[in-house]
Design a protein around this motif. Structure first.
Motif, mmCIF file in Angstrom:
data_model
loop_
_atom_site.group_PDB
_atom_site.id
_atom_site.type_symbol
_atom_site.label_atom_id
_atom_site.label_comp_id
_atom_site.label_asym_id
_atom_site.label_seq_id
_atom_site.Cartn_x
_atom_site.Cartn_y
_atom_site.Cartn_z
ATOM 1 N N MET A 1 12.171 20.838 2.631
ATOM 2 C CA MET A 1 12.241 19.460 3.086
ATOM 3 C C MET A 1 11.722 18.566 1.951
ATOM 4 S SD MET A 1 10.646 17.870 6.626
ATOM 5 C CE MET A 1 11.884 18.415 7.768
ATOM 6 N N GLU A 2 12.433 17.482 1.711
ATOM 7 C CA GLU A 2 12.102 16.547 0.640
ATOM 8 C C GLU A 2 10.815 15.770 0.949
ATOM 9 O OE1 GLU A 2 13.906 12.370 -1.164
ATOM 10 O OE2 GLU A 2 15.142 13.595 0.161
ATOM 11 N N MET A 3 9.997 15.557 -0.069
ATOM 12 C CA MET A 3 8.806 14.722 0.081
ATOM 13 C C MET A 3 9.236 13.264 -0.034
ATOM 14 S SD MET A 3 5.556 14.402 0.594
ATOM 15 C CE MET A 3 4.840 16.009 0.357
ATOM 16 N N ILE A 4 9.008 12.500 1.032
ATOM 17 C CA ILE A 4 9.351 11.077 1.044
ATOM 18 C C ILE A 4 8.269 10.275 0.333
ATOM 19 C CG2 ILE A 4 9.718 9.041 2.501
ATOM 20 C CD1 ILE A 4 10.728 10.975 4.689
ATOM 21 N N ALA A 5 7.006 10.558 0.694
ATOM 22 C CA ALA A 5 5.905 9.770 0.133
ATOM 23 C C ALA A 5 4.580 10.494 0.305
ATOM 24 C CB ALA A 5 5.826 8.411 0.827
ATOM 25 N N GLU A 6 3.658 10.170 -0.581
ATOM 26 C CA GLU A 6 2.255 10.537 -0.438
ATOM 27 C C GLU A 6 1.472 9.233 -0.391
ATOM 28 O OE1 GLU A 6 2.090 14.874 -2.617
ATOM 29 O OE2 GLU A 6 1.136 13.189 -3.604
ATOM 30 N N ILE A 7 0.789 9.038 0.705
ATOM 31 C CA ILE A 7 0.052 7.795 0.920
ATOM 32 C C ILE A 7 -1.433 8.115 0.809
ATOM 33 C CG2 ILE A 7 -0.369 5.896 2.521
ATOM 34 C CD1 ILE A 7 2.367 6.706 3.846
ATOM 35 N N THR A 8 -2.160 7.304 0.039
ATOM 36 C CA THR A 8 -3.581 7.547 -0.173
ATOM 37 C C THR A 8 -4.383 6.269 0.069
ATOM 38 O OG1 THR A 8 -3.604 6.937 -2.515
ATOM 39 C CG2 THR A 8 -2.991 9.221 -1.996
ATOM 40 N N ASP A 9 -5.692 6.400 0.071
ATOM 41 C CA ASP A 9 -6.572 5.241 0.208
ATOM 42 C C ASP A 9 -6.304 4.192 -0.867
ATOM 43 O OD1 ASP A 9 -8.221 5.904 2.494
ATOM 44 O OD2 ASP A 9 -9.108 7.476 1.261
ATOM 45 N N ALA A 10 -5.927 4.633 -2.051
ATOM 46 C CA ALA A 10 -5.667 3.705 -3.153
ATOM 47 C C ALA A 10 -4.530 2.738 -2.823
ATOM 48 C CB ALA A 10 -5.345 4.485 -4.421
ATOM 49 N N ASP A 11 -3.597 3.155 -1.958
ATOM 50 C CA ASP A 11 -2.496 2.268 -1.565
ATOM 51 C C ASP A 11 -2.992 1.040 -0.806
ATOM 52 O OD1 ASP A 11 -0.266 3.786 -2.596
ATOM 53 O OD2 ASP A 11 -0.610 5.221 -0.982
ATOM 54 N N PHE A 12 -4.215 1.110 -0.280
ATOM 55 C CA PHE A 12 -4.787 0.015 0.501
ATOM 56 C C PHE A 12 -6.020 -0.583 -0.167
ATOM 57 C CE2 PHE A 12 -2.961 3.247 3.321
ATOM 58 C CZ PHE A 12 -1.879 2.536 3.791
ATOM 59 N N GLY A 13 -6.292 -0.176 -1.411
ATOM 60 C CA GLY A 13 -7.430 -0.713 -2.137
ATOM 61 C C GLY A 13 -8.755 -0.051 -1.784
ATOM 62 N N PHE A 14 -8.699 1.085 -1.073
ATOM 63 C CA PHE A 14 -9.925 1.812 -0.737
ATOM 64 C C PHE A 14 -10.239 2.808 -1.840
ATOM 65 C CE2 PHE A 14 -8.185 1.187 3.737
ATOM 66 C CZ PHE A 14 -8.967 0.081 3.990
ATOM 67 N N ASP A 15 -11.512 3.127 -1.987
ATOM 68 C CA ASP A 15 -11.945 4.015 -3.058
ATOM 69 C C ASP A 15 -12.684 5.224 -2.494
ATOM 70 O OD1 ASP A 15 -12.277 4.912 -5.642
ATOM 71 O OD2 ASP A 15 -14.092 3.742 -5.980
#
Length: 184
Positions: A1-15
């Motif tokens: 199955m293809e990877m659509i996205a990896e979402i992380t805290d950095a996407d929202f400005g969190f550290d």
């Protein structure tokens, strides 16, 4: 199955920095569900000010397909057939030390079985089932204002999922094309 996205805290400005071995893993099955009118099921979560696509966690002893059928019956009250796999989305939620892996599918309704069977928590959060035209779903989600940490991830995940699903429909028509049913 293809990877659509990896979402992380950095996407929202969190550290939040969490070592990879400290993440607990949760796997989930989700679907863009089409009815005969080419509308899709969306769950509006009033308390969180966000729409989400149906689906949820894979329970012990279930495979992905079984979880998808169970979750859509609980949240939408319909039986489905899977038409296509869309891909996977990984969410690295550092604040919760959670890696959520969602297996994303396109499905269509086979039979309406009744009303959603929301949990007490879902009712408290103000869950409401809505059927909307496919081409109206993405703009609707993009207008949402998620109110908390988890909702931000849900919001981003489901926008990415809908965008990838839309790629399957690019044909110059407003309605999604008919798919040949493929069991997953």
């Amino acid at each position: 199955m293809e990877m659509i996205a990896e979402i992380t805290d950095a996407d929202f400005g969190f550290d939040h920095v969490v070592p990879p071995h400290e993440y607990r893993i949760r796997k989930a099955a989700r679907a863009v569900i089409l009815n005969p009118k080419h509308e899709i099921a969306l769950l509006y979560v009033a308390k969180k000010h966000v729409h989400k696509l149906p689906g949820g966690g894979i329970e012990q002893g279930e495979n992905v397909s079984e979880a998808l059928v169970r979750e859509t019956m609980e949240e939408v009250g319909v039986e489905i057939e899977t038409l296509a796999d869309i891909g996977m989305i990984s969410e690295y939620r550092g604040e919760q030390s959670l890696l959520q892996i969602s297996y994303c599918f396109l499905a269509h309704t086979v039979q309406e079985s009744g009303s959603p069977a929301f949990t007490d928590e879902e009712r408290e959060d103000g869950f409401v089932l809505r059927w909307v035209a496919f081409d109206e779903a993405l703009p609707l989600l993009e207008q949402d204002q998620p109110s908390d940490y988890t909702s931000r991830f849900i919001h981003e995940r489901d926008i990415r999922f809908l965008q990838k699903t839309r790629e399957h429909f690019i044909s110059g028509e407003k309605q999604p094309p008919q798919y040949h049913v493929k069991r997953v």
